[in-house]
Design an enzyme around this catalytic site. Structure first.
Site, PDB file in Angstrom:
ATOM      1  N   GLU A 295       0.780  -1.011   0.043  1.00  0.00           N
ATOM      2  CA  GLU A 295       0.006   0.168   0.015  1.00  0.00           C
ATOM      3  C   GLU A 295       0.880   1.168   0.025  1.00  0.00           C
ATOM      4  OE1 GLU A 295       0.290  -2.273   2.395  1.00  0.00           O
ATOM      5  OE2 GLU A 295       0.375  -1.327   4.325  1.00  0.00           O
ATOM      6  N   HIS A 319      -8.127  -4.115  -1.035  1.00  0.00           N
ATOM      7  CA  HIS A 319      -7.357  -4.267   0.051  1.00  0.00           C
ATOM      8  C   HIS A 319      -6.132  -3.037   0.288  1.00  0.00           C
ATOM      9  CE1 HIS A 319      -5.234  -6.207   3.403  1.00  0.00           C
ATOM     10  NE2 HIS A 319      -4.367  -5.765   2.798  1.00  0.00           N
ATOM     11  N   GLU A 320      -5.496  -2.893  -0.665  1.00  0.00           N
ATOM     12  CA  GLU A 320      -4.270  -1.882  -0.713  1.00  0.00           C
ATOM     13  C   GLU A 320      -5.099  -0.630  -0.756  1.00  0.00           C
ATOM     14  OE1 GLU A 320      -1.745  -3.286   0.139  1.00  0.00           O
ATOM     15  OE2 GLU A 320      -2.080  -5.436  -0.598  1.00  0.00           O
ATOM     16  N   HIS A 323      -6.251   0.335   2.654  1.00  0.00           N
ATOM     17  CA  HIS A 323      -5.040   0.760   3.625  1.00  0.00           C
ATOM     18  C   HIS A 323      -4.723   2.459   3.512  1.00  0.00           C
ATOM     19  CE1 HIS A 323      -2.948  -2.440   5.493  1.00  0.00           C
ATOM     20  NE2 HIS A 323      -2.733  -3.257   4.384  1.00  0.00           N
ATOM     21  N   GLU A 342      -3.665  -4.225   9.486  1.00  0.00           N
ATOM     22  CA  GLU A 342      -4.133  -5.334   8.721  1.00  0.00           C
ATOM     23  C   GLU A 342      -5.580  -5.949   8.894  1.00  0.00           C
ATOM     24  OE1 GLU A 342      -2.850  -5.704   5.940  1.00  0.00           O
ATOM     25  OE2 GLU A 342      -0.918  -4.834   5.973  1.00  0.00           O
ATOM     26  N   ASP A 401       8.243  -9.561  11.004  1.00  0.00           N
ATOM     27  CA  ASP A 401       7.478 -10.156   9.776  1.00  0.00           C
ATOM     28  C   ASP A 401       6.957 -11.632  10.573  1.00  0.00           C
ATOM     29  OD1 ASP A 401       8.565  -8.862   7.708  1.00  0.00           O
ATOM     30  OD2 ASP A 401       9.393 -10.383   6.486  1.00  0.00           O
ATOM     31  N   TYR A 409      -4.600 -10.320  10.404  1.00  0.00           N
ATOM     32  CA  TYR A 409      -5.586 -10.298   9.080  1.00  0.00           C
ATOM     33  C   TYR A 409      -6.966 -10.716   9.386  1.00  0.00           C
ATOM     34  CZ  TYR A 409      -1.575  -9.156   5.897  1.00  0.00           C
ATOM     35  OH  TYR A 409      -0.552  -8.448   5.265  1.00  0.00           O
TER      36      TYR A 409
HETATM   37  N1  BES Z   1       0.805  -4.323   3.685  1.00  0.00           N
HETATM   38  C1  BES Z   1       0.805  -5.605   3.259  1.00  0.00           C
HETATM   39  C2  BES Z   1       2.060  -6.311   2.809  1.00  0.00           C
HETATM   40  C3  BES Z   1       3.247  -6.602   3.979  1.00  0.00           C
HETATM   41  C4  BES Z   1       2.803  -6.785   5.341  1.00  0.00           C
HETATM   42  C5  BES Z   1       4.451  -6.243   3.478  1.00  0.00           C
HETATM   43  C6  BES Z   1       3.866  -6.971   6.233  1.00  0.00           C
HETATM   44  C7  BES Z   1       5.464  -6.571   4.302  1.00  0.00           C
HETATM   45  C8  BES Z   1       5.282  -6.720   5.736  1.00  0.00           C
HETATM   46  C9  BES Z   1      -0.202  -5.740   2.142  1.00  0.00           C
HETATM   47  O1  BES Z   1      -1.112  -4.823   2.359  1.00  0.00           O
HETATM   48  C10 BES Z   1      -0.927  -7.271   2.231  1.00  0.00           C
HETATM   49  O2  BES Z   1      -1.509  -7.271   3.218  1.00  0.00           O
HETATM   50  N2  BES Z   1      -0.900  -7.800   0.992  1.00  0.00           N
HETATM   51  C11 BES Z   1      -1.281  -9.119   0.823  1.00  0.00           C
HETATM   52  C12 BES Z   1      -2.683  -9.098   0.179  1.00  0.00           C
HETATM   53  C13 BES Z   1      -3.949  -8.863   0.742  1.00  0.00           C
HETATM   54  C14 BES Z   1      -5.093  -9.061   0.243  1.00  0.00           C
HETATM   55  C15 BES Z   1      -4.064  -9.934   2.081  1.00  0.00           C
HETATM   56  C16 BES Z   1      -0.636  -9.972  -0.069  1.00  0.00           C
HETATM   57  O3  BES Z   1       0.547  -9.352  -0.368  1.00  0.00           O
HETATM   58  O4  BES Z   1      -0.721 -11.164  -0.042  1.00  0.00           O
HETATM   59 ZN    ZN Z   2      -2.666  -5.304   3.878  1.00  0.00          ZN
END
Ligand code: BES
Ligand code: ZN
Length: 651
Positions: A295, A319-320, A323, A342, A401, A409
């Site tokens: 995002e 989703h993005e 954010h 999230e 992480d 989520y």
């Molecule tokens: N912000 C996240 C990606 C992220 C989280 C990167 C933590 C690094 C550390 C992004 O918004 C995300 O959640 N992406 C998901 C998709 C979503 C629809 C669940 C993905 O990449 O799968």
């Molecule tokens: Zn996210």
């Protein structure tokens, strides 16, 4: 220049100021008002308010040469502390540009597993406001993905993109890398003339002749949202304030796949108030991008696997976009409260999907995720950290992480859905709207959220609710809302019938009689279930329902009629390849699995497929060999995770 760099490289390795650890460890029972254990910086004493970057992006030696000019709010500190990891620092100066004086600096030892990196300490005067850090990136700058032309769609031009979240921005910019501090930024970026540079800021839509670009982000954002991409990019506008950037070859399919964006923005604004960032664009990256979407403000980074051709994966865009409120406007203060980013975003994403595609689709999406949450809860319970199923995490001493699980989520989203059910949608929507308004451009933690929930919703509605159980206890509370989808139940039945030896997918011939004039004519009717009859989430449910030891004949039958092994849909492929690895069918579709693993770098897909292959002795070696071939073109985020997985699955 060379000697200069060498000298500072030595400094970086051997400087020996002891790593100063954060105050006292938080005591038992203390909840979310904890310090940010993932940053060495001291924004409580002196905080960057504006960052100006001067960046020279050099593709020949895959290095960014940079100056990070920090304008700071100094509350009387005698040291400014910055985060860095995998950077070489040339010098630090104090003062406005052009009036600079070289300063001392001290670089602490690296933390043991190089997760946090090093503290860069600059002694300053009590009235120092400007600190400038001259630096360059290295091979260990994990945020950066430098791609050879052959890894792009055009195969003719190189590409670079950054991934900052959670704590990788410090690997390409020396700064205070804590989400608790918000900054505005500007940048002057120099790139090869045949490439376009874009950032999480106001962006150009065309290349210019000199390869020099200026960027401004005038709203305060946390450091993890600073992002840069450089490549052969073109732009397609959907509306005056939204569009998509991609390599020219991909642009037409991007324009088609994501055309719902203006509708999504309208739906989102209707729910929770005006979109605050002016422009909303998507950048479609090369296949190595480790996430589905990221995002970055004004410019969501997206994975090309979203281009399924049938718009079936656009919920990632919803989703993005969501954010832009939850996360970018109201930000988790530390990574322990990642669920505030999230969980709210998944909730909001489902609401956007509901307003555009209806409640049935939104519930299907939620239920598919709920299924994943159940699996995750089982995994976490058996793991080294069973406490990870709390919404509020304790990630001290660990990589943030580790908190990136379905707890933040999906448990997060179902928590909000459960409260919504308790108080009713209209009260809940007003509450959320007010939450975004009250905390806009601020950071929040779980306790602040609870206080707001109590005073602005529960008290007003005269309701009680055990939020502590959801936030501070493990597992899933019994009062969790239950969703129901008749369509998913039908898919499970289809799977069960198929397993019970039904020829579910073969054409079924039947005859009916039709009157033609005075005579009756026998009409042959062929009925057959087709892939297009169902959405991808229904097929996911079908595959998940199949027993893990499904016979090879049955697997072949599915492939014969539905061609799963050659699907264009990455979500479906992931599900199918995991099952294939588990039951040995990977012998049959090995080529397709290897092709997928070599092309796609999205961690969400790679991890389950590699895990299943690694756990099956028949395919473990194949998995390792495939990884060794592919790893140079994965982003460090995915590469590091799979390396760990290989170690962990070793008997
Ligand atoms: N912000 C996240 C990606 C992220 C989280 C990167 C933590 C690094 C550390 C992004 O918004 C995300 O959640 N992406 C998901 C998709 C979503 C629809 C669940 C993905 O990449 O799968
Ligand atoms: Zn996210």
């Amino acid at each position: 220049m060379k000697a200069f760099i060498g000298f500072f490289f030595v400094l970086l390795l051997f400087s020996s100021c002891d790593a100063l650890h954060k105050d006292d460890p938080i005591s038992e029972g203390q909840t979310s008002s904890d310090t940010d254990f993932h940053s060495y910086a001291n924004p409580n004493e002196i905080a960057t308010t504006h960052l100006h970057l001067e960046l020279d992006v050099n593709f020949e030696n895959e290095t960014i040469y940079g100056v990070a000019r920090h304008e700071m709010n100094n509350k009387g500190a005698d040291t400014a502390v910055f985060d860095m990891n995998g950077l070489m620092i040339q010098k630090v100066t104090i003062g406005k540009k052009g009036e600079e004086e070289e300063a001392d600096m001290f670089i602490d030892k690296m933390d043991q597993d190089s997760t946090l990196g090093q503290a860069l300490r600059v002694p300053i005067k009590k009235d120092t406001k400007y600190v400038n850090i001259y630096y360059q990136t290295t091979e260990r700058s994990d945020a950066l993905d430098w791609l050879d032309p052959k890894l792009t769609t055009s195969k003719t031009k190189p590409f670079l993109y950054t991934q900052g979240q959670a704590i990788l921005t410090r690997t390409w910019i020396p700064l205070q890398d804590s989400p608790s501090n918000r900054i505005t930024y500007s940048a002057d970026v120099k790139v090869p003339v045949d490439l376009l540079a874009v950032m999480s800021a106001k962006n150009p839509t065309h290349k210019n002749k000199d390869g020099k670009y200026h960027f401004e982000m005038n709203k305060p954002i946390p450091a993890y949202l600073i992002a840069l991409a450089v490549g052969d990019l073109e732009y397609h506008a959907f509306s005056p304030n939204s569009g998509v950037y991609a390599e020219p070859e991909l642009l037409p399919s991007c324009a088609n796949e994501f055309d719902a964006i203006p509708k999504m923005i309208t739906a989102a604004e209707k729910l929770y108030g005006p979109y605050q960032w002016g422009q909303y664009d998507i950048l479609v990256l090369p296949y190595s991008f480790p996430f589905g979407g990221m995002e970055n403000p004004m410019l969501t980074f997206a994975n090309p696997t979203l281009l399924a051709g049938d718009k079936s994966l656009v919920s990632v865009i919803a989703h993005e976009l969501a954010h832009s409120w939850s996360g970018n406007l109201v930000t988790n203060r530390t990574w322990n409260d990642f669920w505030l980013n999230e969980g709210f975003t998944v909730y909001f994403e489902l609401r956007i999907m509901e307003s555009i595609y209806g409640k049935e689709v939104s519930d299907i999406l939620a239920l598919v995720e709920f299924h994943e949450l159940k699996d995750e809860l089982t995994r976490i319970k058996k793991s080294k950290h069973p406490e990870d199923s709390k919404l509020h995490l304790s990630l001290e001493g660990r990589n943030p992480d580790d908190g990136m699980t379905d707890i933040a989520y999906v448990k997060g989203a179902f928590f909000l859905k459960t409260i919504e059910k308790l108080v009713g949608r209209s009260a809940f929507d007003s509450f959320l709207k007010k939450y975004f308004q009250t905390f806009q451009f601020k950071t929040v933690d779980s306790d602040q959220f609870i206080a707001f929930l109590k005073s602005e919703l529960l008290a007003k509605q005269n309701k009680t609710f055990d939020y502590n159980q959801w936030i501070y206890q493990t597992g899933l509370p019994n009062n969790c809302i239950q969703l129901h989808s008749e369509r998913l139940i039908q898919m499970e039945k289809l799977a069960d019938d198929f397993v019970k030896n039904k020829k579910s997918f073969a054409p079924k011939v039947s005859y009916t009689w039709k009157k033609v004039g005075r005579r009756k004519k026998k009409i042959k009717k062929i009925q057959q279930i087709k892939y297009e009859d169902y959405i991808v989430q229904e097929w996911q449910t079908f595959i998940r329902r199949l027993p893990r030891n499904l016979s090879m004949e049955k697997m072949k039958e599915i492939d014969r009629y539905l061609k799963f092994s050659n699907s264009e849909n990455s979500e479906l492929l992931m599900e199918w390849f995991v099952l294939s690895a588990q039951n040995g069918y990977a012998k049959v579709n090995k080529a397709q699995i290897q092709a997928f693993l070599s092309k796609v770098g999205r961690r969400k897909y790679l991890m389950p497929i590699y895990e299943a292959l690694l756990l099956n002795p028949e395919t473990r070696n194949m998995a390792i060999a495939t990884f060794n071939e592919a790893k140079t073109h994965y982003h460090a985020v995915s590469r590091n995770s799979i390396e760990l997985l290989i170690k962990e699955t070793k008997k």
